[in-house]
Structure formats: structure tokens, C-alpha cells
Design a protein around this motif. Structure first.
Motif, PDB file in Angstrom:
ATOM      1  N   LEU A   3     -36.305   7.478   8.605  1.00 18.49           N
ATOM      2  CA  LEU A   3     -37.615   7.515   9.014  1.00 18.49           C
ATOM      3  C   LEU A   3     -37.683   7.958  10.595  1.00 18.49           C
ATOM      4  N   GLU A   4     -36.578   8.539  11.026  1.00 15.22           N
ATOM      5  CA  GLU A   4     -36.463   9.001  12.350  1.00 15.22           C
ATOM      6  C   GLU A   4     -37.521   9.777  12.944  1.00 15.22           C
ATOM      7  N   GLY A   5     -38.035   9.093  14.004  1.00 14.29           N
ATOM      8  CA  GLY A   5     -39.230   9.658  14.740  1.00 14.29           C
ATOM      9  C   GLY A   5     -40.473   9.338  14.272  1.00 14.29           C
ATOM     10  N   CYS A   6     -40.511   8.381  13.234  1.00 11.05           N
ATOM     11  CA  CYS A   6     -41.817   8.163  12.614  1.00 11.05           C
ATOM     12  C   CYS A   6     -42.776   7.267  13.621  1.00 11.05           C
ATOM     13  N   SER A   7     -43.812   7.146  13.500  1.00 12.85           N
ATOM     14  CA  SER A   7     -44.733   6.176  14.203  1.00 12.85           C
ATOM     15  C   SER A   7     -45.493   5.318  13.308  1.00 12.85           C
ATOM     16  N   PHE A   8     -45.301   3.861  13.734  1.00 11.32           N
ATOM     17  CA  PHE A   8     -46.018   2.855  13.049  1.00 11.32           C
ATOM     18  C   PHE A   8     -46.761   2.121  14.050  1.00 11.32           C
ATOM     19  N   TYR A   9     -47.272   2.568  15.191  1.00  8.17           N
ATOM     20  CA  TYR A   9     -48.016   2.012  16.191  1.00  8.17           C
ATOM     21  C   TYR A   9     -49.291   1.142  15.721  1.00  8.17           C
ATOM     22  N   GLN A  10     -49.096  -0.206  15.756  1.00  7.98           N
ATOM     23  CA  GLN A  10     -50.303  -1.153  15.481  1.00  7.98           C
ATOM     24  C   GLN A  10     -50.238  -1.075  14.093  1.00  7.98           C
ATOM     25  N   ALA A  11     -49.106  -1.062  13.194  1.00  2.00           N
ATOM     26  CA  ALA A  11     -49.165  -0.990  11.692  1.00  2.00           C
ATOM     27  C   ALA A  11     -49.174  -2.340  11.030  1.00  2.00           C
TER      28      ALA A  11
ATOM     29  N   LYS B 225     -27.029  -7.510  11.873  1.00  2.00           N
ATOM     30  CA  LYS B 225     -26.320  -6.341  12.065  1.00  2.00           C
ATOM     31  C   LYS B 225     -27.133  -4.999  12.365  1.00  2.00           C
ATOM     32  N   ALA B 226     -28.139  -5.181  12.700  1.00  2.00           N
ATOM     33  CA  ALA B 226     -29.175  -4.021  13.204  1.00  2.00           C
ATOM     34  C   ALA B 226     -28.665  -3.338  14.399  1.00  2.00           C
ATOM     35  N   LYS B 227     -28.628  -2.214  14.544  1.00  2.00           N
ATOM     36  CA  LYS B 227     -28.172  -1.350  15.806  1.00  2.00           C
ATOM     37  C   LYS B 227     -29.447  -1.338  16.536  1.00  2.00           C
ATOM     38  N   LEU B 228     -29.310  -1.849  17.928  1.00  3.42           N
ATOM     39  CA  LEU B 228     -30.481  -1.859  18.943  1.00  3.42           C
ATOM     40  C   LEU B 228     -30.253  -1.059  20.019  1.00  3.42           C
ATOM     41  N   LYS B 229     -29.285  -0.112  20.308  1.00  4.19           N
ATOM     42  CA  LYS B 229     -28.998   0.736  21.529  1.00  4.19           C
ATOM     43  C   LYS B 229     -30.275   1.298  21.960  1.00  4.19           C
ATOM     44  N   ASN B 230     -30.627   1.177  23.183  1.00  6.22           N
ATOM     45  CA  ASN B 230     -31.734   1.646  23.647  1.00  6.22           C
ATOM     46  C   ASN B 230     -33.139   1.257  23.219  1.00  6.22           C
TER      47      ASN B 230
ATOM     48  N   CYS C 101     -38.451   5.515  16.287  1.00  4.11           N
ATOM     49  CA  CYS C 101     -39.373   5.105  15.782  1.00  4.11           C
ATOM     50  C   CYS C 101     -40.240   4.225  16.698  1.00  4.11           C
ATOM     51  N   ASN C 102     -41.690   4.495  16.657  1.00  2.70           N
ATOM     52  CA  ASN C 102     -42.655   3.783  17.546  1.00  2.70           C
ATOM     53  C   ASN C 102     -43.186   2.457  16.774  1.00  2.70           C
ATOM     54  N   PHE C 103     -42.822   1.510  16.911  1.00  2.00           N
ATOM     55  CA  PHE C 103     -43.324   0.057  16.393  1.00  2.00           C
ATOM     56  C   PHE C 103     -44.363  -0.738  17.394  1.00  2.00           C
ATOM     57  N   LYS C 104     -44.758  -0.093  18.444  1.00  2.00           N
ATOM     58  CA  LYS C 104     -45.555  -0.881  19.450  1.00  2.00           C
ATOM     59  C   LYS C 104     -46.610  -1.564  18.821  1.00  2.00           C
ATOM     60  N   LEU C 105     -46.718  -2.715  19.045  1.00  2.00           N
ATOM     61  CA  LEU C 105     -47.781  -3.596  18.658  1.00  2.00           C
ATOM     62  C   LEU C 105     -47.941  -3.828  17.421  1.00  2.00           C
ATOM     63  N   ALA C 106     -46.935  -3.473  16.482  1.00  4.70           N
ATOM     64  CA  ALA C 106     -46.972  -3.611  14.900  1.00  4.70           C
ATOM     65  C   ALA C 106     -46.539  -4.946  14.550  1.00  4.70           C
TER      66      ALA C 106
ATOM     67  N   LEU D 135     -32.059   0.835  14.593  1.00  2.00           N
ATOM     68  CA  LEU D 135     -33.400   0.799  15.412  1.00  2.00           C
ATOM     69  C   LEU D 135     -33.013   1.283  16.785  1.00  2.00           C
ATOM     70  N   GLU D 136     -31.981   2.436  16.960  1.00  6.61           N
ATOM     71  CA  GLU D 136     -31.418   3.029  18.288  1.00  6.61           C
ATOM     72  C   GLU D 136     -32.717   3.559  18.864  1.00  6.61           C
ATOM     73  N   GLY D 137     -33.179   3.437  20.189  1.00  2.00           N
ATOM     74  CA  GLY D 137     -34.028   4.051  20.722  1.00  2.00           C
ATOM     75  C   GLY D 137     -35.523   3.640  20.282  1.00  2.00           C
ATOM     76  N   ALA D 138     -35.650   2.873  19.438  1.00  2.00           N
ATOM     77  CA  ALA D 138     -36.950   2.389  18.828  1.00  2.00           C
ATOM     78  C   ALA D 138     -37.864   1.688  19.665  1.00  2.00           C
ATOM     79  N   ASN D 139     -39.221   1.790  19.873  1.00  2.00           N
ATOM     80  CA  ASN D 139     -40.132   1.153  20.565  1.00  2.00           C
ATOM     81  C   ASN D 139     -40.709   0.081  19.808  1.00  2.00           C
ATOM     82  N   LEU D 140     -40.280  -0.974  20.109  1.00  2.00           N
ATOM     83  CA  LEU D 140     -40.879  -2.265  19.551  1.00  2.00           C
ATOM     84  C   LEU D 140     -41.522  -3.125  20.537  1.00  2.00           C
ATOM     85  N   LYS D 141     -42.155  -2.586  21.619  1.00  2.00           N
ATOM     86  CA  LYS D 141     -42.669  -3.344  22.559  1.00  2.00           C
ATOM     87  C   LYS D 141     -43.818  -4.150  21.884  1.00  2.00           C
ATOM     88  N   GLN D 142     -43.889  -5.466  22.277  1.00  2.00           N
ATOM     89  CA  GLN D 142     -45.051  -6.278  21.934  1.00  2.00           C
ATOM     90  C   GLN D 142     -45.237  -6.289  20.557  1.00  2.00           C
TER      91      GLN D 142
END
Length: 380
Positions: free
Chosen positions: A139-147, A196-201, A162-167, A179-186
Motif C-alpha cells: 500500500l506504499e503511498g496510499c492515503s487514508f486521511y481521516q479514514a 515488530k512494526a518498522k517505524l523509521k521516520n 502512507c498518510n494516516f493523519k487523523l485516521a 510504517l516507514e515514513g508514514a504520517n500518523l499524526k493525531q
């Protein structure tokens, strides 16, 4: 054209209907349109129940605002197709190419199968999911904003960038996911499984990680400022600790921050250095005089280099080590033609037996218009 006319022509062997306008229609049930070519067709605001589009060419089709139940898109080409504000229930996307597809604001995405589908850069913003298995997908690069997800499975899934902001991802299973480089803000991740998830950046800034199972998960590689950590505490970098592992296991790794008055503050970091796991990471230093807190030696590379190295030396001393413990350095320079003169000063701080591994990088500009900036890593 009416749906029945298209179906009749299809049954007579015709397959090509690119760009056809079939919007605002109700399609007959139990209809098989496998391998049909509807590229660029307008099929918006329509109803599809128990229809097969297997191996169909549906590139750039507009399905927005439509209602889908028990529809099969197995191995169909849905590149850049639009499903915005649609309802999808029990849909089979197995093996379909969904690259660039738009599902934004779908009112429901329930019991849908997307195993082995191509799913890069798909837009799922504000989609309401239910009973969907996303395990082992790319799912690289997919957006789930507010999903909004119910109980969702992401085991082994590639969610890089991936973009999970406010999801809403409460109870989600991200075991061994990337989840490298993923946006999980808020994002809401209460009781999620990040084992064991990968969280780099990855960014968890302001996210809710209450009661998250994060055994063997390394939060050191992620941004977690303001996040509610698994123990319920809000992460504050001024507490001088970085959390690794949650309530379910793992030990906390303490980060000791170094700040000394004998060296200036780094222009890009709140601390001059941090010690983690027997390594000292020193922030990039420029030629700032710590007594006056201003740049000196504006023009001469040798004087600037000497000031930078003295600043690093003061930080090493504050950390309780000397130059012999420096393992690697990175040198940023505005003009690489000054490398020889810079190196004549830089190398004088080491012995031939203890010269660290060095990387020199050309840059267009440095903070305070400095000519050289040096960062390094040392062992304790």
C-alpha cells in the motif's frame, strides 16, 4: 445508451465501449461483463448488484456516487478509476490494478476483498471501512486521511509513506508491518498491535497510542512528540527519555541529553548531543563562539574549522570521552575546493591510528552562512 442495449451488444460479441455515458442508471442483476472495454466511461450515480467485471478494462472510469453490492472486479484494470462517495459492499478486487484509484469519502467499504491487488497511491481519504483485511498488501503511498476503520488487519503490510493523519485505527493489527515514513499524526491507535512494526521516520506526533502492544517496536526511529504513549503518558522530549516498548513488553531505553555551556547550541537541534545504547550522537556544529553566541571567522575556512572542532571537543568532554572515541564524521562544505585547508585543521585533532570514517558533502548553503558544518558519532 441504456444498460440493456450494451448488454445485448456484449452478448453478441462486442466488447469495446470506451467513453460511453451510462450515468444515473440501474443495471440488471446477475450480469457478466468480463473482459469488456469501458475505458473512460461515465458510470456515476448508478447501481450495480451481482455484476462481474472480471478482467475488464475500466481505466479512468467514473463510478462516483454509485452503489455496489456483490460486484466482481477480479483482475480488472481500474487504474485511476473514481469511486468517490460510493457505497461498496462485498466487492471482490482480487488481483485488480487499483493504481491511482480514488475512493475518497466512500460511505462504506465493507467486506471487500483486495488480496493480490495492485494498490499503490490509492486515495482512501475519509472512507468508512468495515471488516476489511489489508494484510500483506503493498500500500506504499496510499492515503487514508481521516479514514475510519473498524477492527482492521495490516499484518506484514507495506504502508511506507502512507498518510494516516487523523485516521481511526483503534484495535488495528500492524504486526510486522512497514510504517516507514508514514504520517500518523493525531491518529487514534488505542489498543492497536504494533509488534515488530518498522517505524523509521514515521510521525506519531499527537497520536493516541494508549494500551498499544508495541513489543519489539522501536519508537526511537519515529517522531513521537506530544503522542500519548502506551503507558498513558504524553511524550515530552524534555523528560530526557525515549520510550521503547509498551506495556506488553520491552524495556525502556534511556536517552541522556548533553548540553554544555562550553559549546554553542546547535542551529538545528534542541540538544548538543544524545547518548543512546553506548553511542554519542553529536548535532552538527558550526563556527559559533559559545561565549558570545555569534558566528566568528566569517571568511577563513581554517579558523571556522578550528572553532567547529573546539565546539565538538567541548561536547565530547561533557560526555566524558575524548577524540579517540569518535567513530564517524560528516562534513558539510559550501566550497569543496577548500577541502585541503579544512582537512589540515580537522585531521590535527586525531592521531593516524584513530582517524574516524569521514564523509564530506557539498551543500549550497549552511546556517548563519557558515562555510563548514560537522556532525559526528562517538562511542562511550
Amino acid at each position: 445508451m441504456k444498460p440493456q442495449e450494451l448488454i445485448d451488444r456484449y452478448r453478441q460479441g462486442e466488447r469495446d465501449f470506451p467513453g460511453v455515458d451510462l450515468s444515473d442508471t440501474t443495471w440488471p442483476r446477475e450480469c457478466n461483463l468480463s473482459e469488456i472495454n469501458l475505458e473512460g466511461a461515465d458510470l456515476s450515480n448508478s447501481e450495480f448488484i451481482s455484476i462481474a467485471f472480471n478482467k475488464a478494462n475500466l481505466k479512468n472510469c467514473n463510478f462516483s456516487g454509485s452503489n455496489f453490492k456483490y460486484v466482481k472486479f477480479v483482475n480488472a484494470d481500474l487504474t485511476n478509476a473514481y469511486f468517490i462517495q460510493s457505497d461498496l459492499y462485498d466487492i471482490d478486487f482480487s488481483g485488480a490494478d487499483l493504481t491511482g484509484a480514488q475512493f475518497g469519502e466512500c460511505r462504506q467499504f465493507i467486506c471487500c476483498e483486495i488480496a493480490q491487488a495492485i494498490t499503490k497511491n490509492v486515495n482512501f481519504d475519509k472512507v468508512k471501512f468495515g471488516d476489511v483485511n489489508l494484510s500483506f498488501l503493498d500500500l506504499e503511498g496510499c492515503s487514508f486521511y481521516q479514514a475510519n476503520f473498524g477492527f482492521s488487519h495490516w499484518t506484514g503490510t507495506n504502508c511506507k509513506n502512507c498518510n494516516f493523519k487523523l485516521a481511526n485505527l483503534e484495535y488495528a493489527i500492524f504486526r510486522e508491518a512497514c510504517l516507514e515514513g508514514a504520517n500518523l499524526k493525531q491518529a487514534k491507535l488505542k489498543k492497536a498491535n504494533l509488534m515488530k512494526a518498522k517505524l523509521k521516520n514515521a510521525s506519531f506526533i499527537g497520536a493516541d497510542l494508549t494500551d498499544v502492544n508495541s513489543y519489539l517496536t522501536n519508537y526511537q526511529e519515529a517522531q513521537i512528540i506530544g503522542a500519548i504513549m502506551p503507558d498513558g503518558e504524553v511524550y515530552d522530549p524534555d523528560d530526557d527519555s525515549i520510550v521503547e516498548g509498551g506495556e506488553s513488553g520491552g524495556n525502556s531505553t534511556k536517552a541522556e541529553f548533553i548540553n554544555t555551556e562550553n559549546a554553542p547550541k546547535s542551529p538545528n537541534s534542541p540538544h548538543q548531543a544524545v547518548i543512546i545504547n553506548d553511542c554519542i550522537y553529536i548535532a552538527g556544529q558550526i563556527a559559533i563562539d559559545p561565549r558570545l553566541n555569534i558566528m566568528l571567522c566569517d571568511d577563513e575556512i581554517t579558523d571556522q574549522t578550528r572553532r567547529v572542532m573546539d565546539n565538538i571537543g567541548a561536547i565530547l568532554t561533557a560526555a566524558g570521552v575524548g577524540w579517540s572515541k569518535v567513530v564517524t564524521t560528516t562534513i558539510f562544505m559550501v566550497n569543496l575546493q577548500e577541502s585541503d585547508r579544512m582537512n589540515s585543521v580537522y585531521s590535527s585533532y586525531f592521531t593516524n591510528e584513530n582517524l574516524p570514517i569521514c564523509t564530506c558533502v557539498a551543500v549550497s548553503q549552511l546556517p548563519e552562512n557558515a562555510r563548514v558544518q560537522i556532525q559526528c558519532i562517538a562511542s562511550t
